[in-house]
Scaffold this active site. Structure first.
Site, PDB file in Angstrom:
ATOM      1  CG  ASP A 111      19.872  35.498  46.744  1.00 17.28           C
ATOM      2  OD1 ASP A 111      20.988  36.040  46.820  1.00 17.28           O
ATOM      3  OD2 ASP A 111      19.000  35.638  47.599  1.00 17.28           O
TER       4      ASP A 111
ATOM      5  CB  SER B  91      17.386  28.927  42.450  1.00 18.09           C
ATOM      6  OG  SER B  91      17.464  29.052  43.839  1.00 18.09           O
ATOM      7  NE  ARG B  92      23.306  33.909  40.267  1.00 18.80           N
ATOM      8  CZ  ARG B  92      22.500  34.913  39.977  1.00 18.80           C
ATOM      9  NH1 ARG B  92      21.893  35.577  40.944  1.00 18.80           N
ATOM     10  NH2 ARG B  92      22.307  35.286  38.738  1.00 18.80           N
ATOM     11  CB  VAL B  93      21.126  30.571  47.997  1.00 17.23           C
ATOM     12  CG1 VAL B  93      22.301  31.482  47.838  1.00 17.23           C
ATOM     13  CG2 VAL B  93      19.835  31.353  47.910  1.00 17.23           C
TER      14      VAL B  93
END
Ligand SMILES: Nc1ncnc2c1ncn2[C@@H]1O[C@H](COP(=O)(O)OP(=O)(O)OP(=O)(O)O)[C@@H](O)[C@H]1O
Ligand SMILES: [Mg+2]
Length: 552
Positions: free
Chosen positions: A340, A365-367
């Site tokens: 992620d 950081s995608r989430v």
């Protein structure tokens, strides 16, 4: 001696008579056809399952991996050198299982759960399958709680949430392991159980690491799974699955786990070696075609479970080592696409003194953003942008005073931000202190201090906040960011900045040419403070460059 056929028949009959059909167990037994390099081929196990454990002599455990039409290819754990052609191999009917449980905490074990630390047997009777199907969408919920690393650069710009998979990637000796260890130390009291999987490292490194964790009181909620460099490939191959299974024990009991795989590059090497020995067809860079599936299966097991299933979480921090920063090699691209987000570490930054040596431009950081606490989200908002602007203009810095005022300001700010985000090893910072420091840095409170003195100022901030503003720290730590809190924070930071003293005027020129070099010596803090006190301060209130950006 005369043998009477009737006698034999009657003996056989009497033996069979008492036999109850249900009580007899039928085991399939095969024989070893060939054995080499920790791999054997077995004839006669027609019904063996993939990943089934096999019993061999001398306590050796086999793992059936290749199911072919006339033989089974298995990897061997234990003293495989003692196995010879013709040995018998028994099926167990069980898939590979790993001992799990509380008893493993504080221990160094091998991938089969056997102790390596000389601390006696691991007393646990529970096991979990090494390969376990990852939970589906319905069983999950979005990542929402923060998993603080204690590192300003990460928690502010690349926040990680519990249940996330965040890759740590970089060349050798760029501080990859240090990030993972700091994270484990930072979470020693947050109810997070850590599993550190060391793959292909020297055993002495692993022992030193355990010692570091012990010194920092973090060993008691950490499990170290070690497959040292001198172990056979199958052991290294097993290590991440074992670590994952051990973490899943906590995950499925509604707790929070962190699993560090250090590193998956060596895991891929081990898998390649095994697969070539098993004569699987080589693909790109000689890896077998399913090496992507191997890693995705593993990382997919990181999860934030929904509340019906206990709401537990498992965060994965896989580590990948690149060669000369080549992120487009096969294994790095694979793992980047599975995770992620990634924290990208650069030797160039590392050597220029940036620690942790994170390249902010390509780290994401995608989430985790959803998991960041409110105050941090607010104060860090512009940080990434300002740093990227600084990196863009950095090459022009040598032109110094020929640059226009705006560029000079961006450069001056950038230099100070970089300094402010520097952090030594084993010094994780609580999130409230991080917020205070980042607030000061992004709101111009460091602009009138020489770059060398920035760390001393930030240290002052934290110690003063601990001594005088405990309630404010608690509020920020709890995620409160009301107008009053912001006003209180601004007042507190300006007061501390005033006490600390300034080296530069509003234009960024030294206040006093003679005093500047002495002030630059950050270590002589008290002396410099006296020096400043002796100077008539032209402007006691700091005039932050962008006073309202935080409130935006
Ligand atoms: N924040 C930091 N401040 C100071 N020194 C650091 C920091 N982070 C790492 N180091 C130092 O840099 C060196 C490399 O760190 P580390 O072992 O974590 O890197 P690595 O990328 O895991 O290396 P390897 O490729 O050997 O696994 C170590 O000597 C460590 O002490
Ligand atoms: Mg390392």
């Amino acid at each position: 001696m005369q043998i009477n056929p009737d006698e034999i028949t009657s003996i056989l009959k009497s033996r069979i008579e008492g036999l109850d059909a249900g009580s007899a167990t039928l085991t399939e037994v095969g024989t070893v056809l060939s054995v080499a390099d920790g791999i054997c081929r077995v004839h006669g196990l027609e019904n063996a399952m993939s990943f089934e454990m096999l019993d061999l002599p001398h306590g050796v455990v086999g793992l059936a991996l290749n199911l072919e039409s006339d033989n089974v290819g298995a990897v061997l754990f234990g003293e495989w050198q003692k196995i010879v052609e013709g040995d018998t191999v028994k099926r167990t009917g069980r898939l590979l299982e790993i001992p799990v449980g509380e008893a493993l905490l504080g221990r160094i074990v091998d991938p089969l759960g056997r102790p390596l630390d000389g601390g006696g047997d691991v007393l646990t009777s529970e096991t979990r399958p090494a390969e376990f199907k990852a939970p589906g969408v319905v069983q999950r919920q979005p990542v929402k709680e923060p998993m603080q690393t204690g590192l300003k650069a990460i928690d502010s710009m690349i926040p990680i949430g519990r249940g996330q998979r965040e890759l740590i990637i970089g060349d050798r000796q760029t501080g990859k392991t240090a990030i993972a260890i700091d994270t484990i130390i930072n979470n020693r009291n947050t109810g997070l159980v850590s599993v550190y999987v060391a793959i292909g490292q020297r055993m002495s490194t692993v022992v030193a690491l355990a010692e570091t964790l012990r010194e920092n009181d973090a060993i008691d909620n950490t499990i170290i799974v070690a497959a040292a460099a001198d172990e056979a490939a199958p052991i290294k191959f097993m290590a991440p699955y074992a670590g994952c299974a051990m973490a899943e024990y906590f995950l499925y009991s509604g707790r929070h786990a962190l699993c560090v795989y250090d590193d998956l590059t060596k895991h891929a090497y081990a898998y390649r070696q095994m697969s070539l020995l098993l004569r699987r067809p080589p693909g790109r860079e000689a890896y077998p075609g399913d090496v992507f599936y191997l890693h995705s299966r593993l990382l997919e097991r990181a999860v934030k479970l929904n509340d019906e299933l206990g709401g537990g979480s498992m965060t994965a921090l896989p580590v990948i080592e690149t060669q000369a920063g080549d992120v487009s090699a096969y294994i790095p691209t694979n793992v980047i696409s599975i995770t992620d987000g990634q924290i990208f570490l650069e030797p160039k930054l590392f050597n220029s003194g940036v620690r942790p040596a994170i390249n902010v431009g390509i780290s994401v950081s995608r989430v985790g953003g959803n998991a960041q606490i409110g105050p941090m989200k607010r104060v860090a908002g512009r940080l990434k942008l300002e740093l990227s602007q600084y990196r863009d203009l950095e090459a022009f810095a040598q032109f110094g005073s020929d640059l226009d005022a705006d560029t000079q300001r961006t450069l001056a700010r950038g230099e100070r931000l970089v300094k402010a985000l520097n952090q030594g090893e084993r010094q994780p910072l609580p999130v409230a202190d991080q917020v205070i420091q980042v607030y000061a840095a992004t709101n111009g409170f460091v602009d009138r201090i020489t770059v060398e003195r920035v760390p001393a100022f930030l240290a002052d901030l934290v110690s003063a906040a601990h001594a005088r503003h405990q309630d404010l720290r608690e509020k920020i730590g709890a995620g409160e960011w009301s107008d009053e809190t912001q006003a209180a924070l601004r007042a507190a930071v300006s007061e501390i900045a005033d006490d600390f003293g300034y080296d530069l005027d509003e234009e960024g020129q030294p206040l006093d040419d003679d005093a500047a070099p002495a002030l630059a010596n950050g270590a002589a803090r008290s002396a410099s403070q006296n020096g400043v006190a002796a100077q008539p301060e032209p402007e006691p209130e700091p005039e932050p460059d962008r006073p309202e950006e935080v409130a935006a």
